[in-house]
Write a protein that holds these residues in place. Structure first.
Motif, PDB file in Angstrom:
ATOM      1  N   LYS A  20     -30.306 -26.641  -7.862  1.00 25.25           N
ATOM      2  CA  LYS A  20     -31.531 -27.451  -7.793  1.00 25.25           C
ATOM      3  C   LYS A  20     -32.533 -26.972  -8.837  1.00 25.25           C
ATOM      4  CE  LYS A  20     -31.244 -28.495  -2.837  1.00 25.25           C
ATOM      5  NZ  LYS A  20     -31.940 -28.398  -1.529  1.00 25.25           N
ATOM      6  N   PRO A  21     -33.554 -27.788  -9.114  1.00 22.81           N
ATOM      7  CA  PRO A  21     -34.593 -27.336 -10.048  1.00 22.81           C
ATOM      8  C   PRO A  21     -35.377 -26.162  -9.484  1.00 22.81           C
ATOM      9  CG  PRO A  21     -34.770 -29.709  -9.627  1.00 22.81           C
ATOM     10  CD  PRO A  21     -33.815 -29.148  -8.618  1.00 22.81           C
ATOM     11  N   GLY A  22     -35.903 -25.337 -10.367  1.00 20.52           N
ATOM     12  CA  GLY A  22     -36.721 -24.223  -9.910  1.00 20.52           C
ATOM     13  C   GLY A  22     -36.920 -23.189 -10.996  1.00 20.52           C
ATOM     14  N   LEU A  42     -30.537 -24.189 -10.956  1.00 21.93           N
ATOM     15  CA  LEU A  42     -30.737 -22.741 -10.957  1.00 21.93           C
ATOM     16  C   LEU A  42     -29.433 -21.946 -11.023  1.00 21.93           C
ATOM     17  CD1 LEU A  42     -33.602 -22.446  -8.328  1.00 21.93           C
ATOM     18  CD2 LEU A  42     -33.715 -21.646 -10.696  1.00 21.93           C
ATOM     19  N   LYS A  43     -28.488 -22.305 -10.182  1.00 19.80           N
ATOM     20  CA  LYS A  43     -27.261 -21.513 -10.058  1.00 19.80           C
ATOM     21  C   LYS A  43     -26.521 -21.394 -11.390  1.00 19.80           C
ATOM     22  CE  LYS A  43     -23.182 -21.125  -7.114  1.00 19.80           C
ATOM     23  NZ  LYS A  43     -22.500 -21.712  -5.935  1.00 19.80           N
ATOM     24  N   SER A  44     -26.259 -22.512 -12.042  1.00 17.74           N
ATOM     25  CA  SER A  44     -25.501 -22.481 -13.295  1.00 17.74           C
ATOM     26  C   SER A  44     -26.294 -21.793 -14.410  1.00 17.74           C
ATOM     27  CB  SER A  44     -25.095 -23.899 -13.717  1.00 17.74           C
ATOM     28  OG  SER A  44     -26.242 -24.711 -13.870  1.00 17.74           O
ATOM     29  N   ARG A  45     -27.603 -21.984 -14.408  1.00 22.27           N
ATOM     30  CA  ARG A  45     -28.421 -21.354 -15.457  1.00 22.27           C
ATOM     31  C   ARG A  45     -28.396 -19.841 -15.341  1.00 22.27           C
ATOM     32  NH1 ARG A  45     -29.403 -19.858 -19.704  1.00 22.27           N
ATOM     33  NH2 ARG A  45     -31.455 -19.649 -20.669  1.00 22.27           N
ATOM     34  N   VAL A  46     -28.601 -19.323 -14.144  1.00 19.18           N
ATOM     35  CA  VAL A  46     -28.631 -17.866 -13.962  1.00 19.18           C
ATOM     36  C   VAL A  46     -27.244 -17.273 -14.217  1.00 19.18           C
ATOM     37  CG1 VAL A  46     -29.025 -16.013 -12.292  1.00 19.18           C
ATOM     38  CG2 VAL A  46     -30.603 -17.954 -12.388  1.00 19.18           C
ATOM     39  N   TYR A  71     -35.833 -16.283  -6.937  1.00 18.93           N
ATOM     40  CA  TYR A  71     -35.961 -17.661  -7.418  1.00 18.93           C
ATOM     41  C   TYR A  71     -36.827 -18.474  -6.454  1.00 18.93           C
ATOM     42  CZ  TYR A  71     -32.290 -18.748  -3.969  1.00 18.93           C
ATOM     43  OH  TYR A  71     -31.570 -18.879  -2.825  1.00 18.93           O
ATOM     44  N   ILE A  72     -37.405 -19.536  -6.995  1.00 20.00           N
ATOM     45  CA  ILE A  72     -38.213 -20.479  -6.205  1.00 20.00           C
ATOM     46  C   ILE A  72     -37.706 -21.881  -6.537  1.00 20.00           C
ATOM     47  CG2 ILE A  72     -40.521 -21.430  -5.783  1.00 20.00           C
ATOM     48  CD1 ILE A  72     -41.656 -18.725  -6.774  1.00 20.00           C
ATOM     49  N   VAL A  73     -37.327 -22.618  -5.497  1.00 19.48           N
ATOM     50  CA  VAL A  73     -36.825 -23.989  -5.668  1.00 19.48           C
ATOM     51  C   VAL A  73     -38.000 -24.955  -5.727  1.00 19.48           C
ATOM     52  CG1 VAL A  73     -35.454 -25.837  -4.611  1.00 19.48           C
ATOM     53  CG2 VAL A  73     -34.652 -23.469  -4.512  1.00 19.48           C
TER      54      VAL A  73
END
Length: 338
Positions: A20-22, A42-46, A71-73
């Motif tokens: 999700k965005p965050g 978030l997941k794929s970016r990190v 992280y913050i969603v």
């Protein structure tokens, strides 16, 4: 440099992150936030930070010090970007560069009588002769030098006349005043800047056709720098500066509405369903808040938030936008979102 081994608890934490965005915050052993980033997923970016593919030296150094990631969603990518920008300005993490040093942004001032220098780069707004702020200090410094060799700029009908001179020459007061008036027009009015850009292009092509390649390169350089001013100030800002805008976005579990006035988000609201009555009530509430809001006058800091807003409004894949100062149809917005 070999990438560090990721602790098991951190792998588990990353795997639990939502797509999700965050925003995410990289922390060291003492809990200090070293870096803040944002993402639509978030997941794929990190996860991408820990892939084997080539990383910059800076990122590799940072990875060796990561002990934890928070992280913050957010509901939307726009909100993630605004939160990222806000936190970077507040916390100034060591590995962040963008948004952190907004006090380094500069203004371009059209000088009063100065025989050699028609414009000057300054740190703070002084009077009506100042334009900006601009994020790219280097471009402004180059323009300051270029304008010393390309003058006087004189009005020729609807266009502008000027020539490149290898060495700066002192201008007489009359020529300086006309040059100043032309610069004020060019830097403040879209049609005048476009005419100036058109004249630079003609001179660049003519110089190249006559094999004056060094002069052609000077005009090409000037064109690049003036286009920067046009893109980031006149073209971008004037279109939204005084507008009242309703923006709706479809999100994972419903819809999000934003009321934007003079490049500031006045109100936002999440809805499970999107209906005309709810939108009308949202607009009424937003207008009340708009009338009572206290404007924060920090041009340099606000510039980054405006930049984010402009960039995000260009992505219309999941958004619908209505300009409320013109005739508008709420059903159009509802139909676009559904």
């Amino acid at each position: 440099m070999r990438l560090p081994e990721i602790p098991k608890f951190l792998i588990q934490k990353i795997n639990r992150m939502p797509a999700k965005p965050g925003i995410y915050q990289m922390k060291d052993r003492e809990g200090n936030i070293m870096y803040i980033g944002k993402s639509k997923a978030l997941k794929s970016r990190v996860k991408s930070y820990f892939s084997i593919q080539g990383k910059s030296e800076k990122i590799e150094r940072m990875l060796f010090h990561i002990h934890d990631i928070d992280y913050i969603v957010t509901d939307t990518h726009l909100e993630a970007q605004i939160l990222e920008c806000t936190l970077i300005k507040k916390l100034k993490p060591i590995y962040n560069v963008q948004f952190k040093n907004d006090q380094n942004y500069r203004y371009l001032k059209v000088e009063n009588y100065n025989k050699i220098k028609p414009v000057k780069v300054i740190s703070d707004r002084e009077d009506a002769n100042c334009f900006g702020p601009y994020r790219n200090k280097k471009i402004l410094s180059n323009l300051e030098k270029l304008f010393q060799n390309i003058y006087p700029i004189l009005k020729h009908g609807d266009s502008y006349g000027f020539f490149y001179k290898i060495l700066p020459e002192a201008m007489k007061k009359d020529a300086f005043e006309e040059n100043k008036q032309c610069l004020m027009e060019i830097l403040s009015k879209e049609e005048c800047m476009l005419r100036f850009i058109s004249e630079i292009e003609k001179k660049m092509k003519l110089a190249a056709a006559e094999f004056h390649f060094e002069t052609a390169l000077i005009y090409k350089d000037l064109l690049y720098h003036i286009n920067y001013l046009y893109d980031v100030s006149i073209k971008k800002a004037e279109k939204l500066k005084w507008e009242k805008i309703l923006m709706g976005e479809k999100i994972e579990d419903g819809y999000k509405l934003f009321y934007i006035s003079s490049e500031i988000i006045v109100l936002k609201q999440k809805y499970k369903e999107i209906k005309r009555e709810a939108i009308e009530e949202f607009i009424i509430r937003a207008k009340k808040l708009e009338n009572n809001r206290i404007e924060i006058k920090n041009e340099k800091s606000n510039l980054d938030f405006q930049y984010i807003l402009h960039a995000e409004m260009k992505d219309k894949s999941s958004k619908a936008i209505l300009f409320l100062d013109k005739e508008y149809n709420l059903e159009e917005l509802v139909n676009k979102l559904r």
